[in-house]
Design a protein around this motif. Structure first.
Motif, short mmCIF file in Angstrom:
data_model
loop_
_atom_site.label_atom_id
_atom_site.label_comp_id
_atom_site.label_asym_id
_atom_site.label_seq_id
_atom_site.Cartn_x
_atom_site.Cartn_y
_atom_site.Cartn_z
N GLU A 48 5.95 37.23 23.65
CA GLU A 48 5.92 37.17 25.01
C GLU A 48 4.65 36.38 25.52
OE1 GLU A 48 8.70 37.72 26.89
OE2 GLU A 48 9.21 37.13 24.92
N ASP A 96 15.82 33.73 26.38
CA ASP A 96 15.42 34.85 27.20
C ASP A 96 14.42 35.80 26.28
OD1 ASP A 96 17.18 36.77 25.80
OD2 ASP A 96 18.58 36.32 27.26
N GLU A 121 15.98 37.20 23.06
CA GLU A 121 16.23 36.24 22.36
C GLU A 121 14.67 35.91 21.56
OE1 GLU A 121 20.22 33.82 24.28
OE2 GLU A 121 18.02 33.47 24.91
#
Lengths: 143, 143
Positions: free
Chosen positions: A62, B53, B56
């Motif tokens: 992320e 996303d 995923e």
């Protein structure tokens, strides 16, 4: 502490600080040829992505996504290149590079592609400020 | 379906099938110089990791970790190289490469480094079988 995190001297010399995220210290490479961000998890003794545990890897991907989005937004690049190589410097580090068709290494990789070119005065700072602004909007900057 | 996933013809030509994971189709590159795995998320229209996303991406990083672990266990490599470049083929794909000190591209990247060398008969299959066995042990092979 014998196993406190410390940034590899070569990575430190090749880049300047940009931001501290939850896991990674984030830096801008001193190479005007490519808008190029370096991400280093602040944990001692890492060489591979698989040296992180699963929870840390979830944070890493992320943070890579946040840096990628910031870099694309700021530069309008044609392609992002993301890589964790470490053949020369073994400390785990992830490169996120904004690529443009026709740039100095196109369509090859940036790694091992000639010598870095210094930024004109103020240009690297301008890039850094724009990236930092995007990372703040994304809410990922912790310090 | 107009936007069904289909593997880019160049990626298909350069590699052979290894396994289907939850997100990625996984293949072995036809290059005996490097034990080299290609991972392609089975979703149409992807070019960047940030086109996935967050859910995923969480799957992707764990599939990268599983492939990385398998590759290191099977080959005993000195270093793993993980990269998502896509300068030539835009379909999102992630390379996981087992590197050895002194290999054909050491200490540079494998991408853009000379021509592929064909495997001796049976050698690629032996690598593939060993990798598949590790991925099955890891419980990530879905088909």
């Amino acid at each position: 502490m014998s196993d406190a995190f410390s940034l590899d001297p070569r990575l430190e010399g090749d880049s300047v600080p940009l931001a501290e995220l939850a896991l990674c210290t984030v830096r801008v490479m001193k190479d005007a040829r490519f808008p190029w961000v370096l991400m280093v998890p602040r944990k001692a003794g890492l060489a591979e992505i698989i040296d992180l545990d699963a929870a840390e890897r979830a944070v890493l991907i992320e943070e890579i996504a946040a840096v990628s989005s910031a870099l694309r937004t700021v530069t309008g690049c044609d392609k992002l290149n993301v890589g964790a190589l470490g053949n020369v410097v073994r400390q785990l580090h992830v490169h996120v590079v904004a690529r443009f068709e026709g740039d100095a290494a196109w369509d090859g990789p940036v790694w091992g592609s000639g010598a870095a070119v210094a930024y004109e005065p103020g240009e690297r700072e301008k890039l850094a400020e724009a990236l930092l602004s995007e990372l703040r909007v994304a809410g990922v900057v912790s310090a």
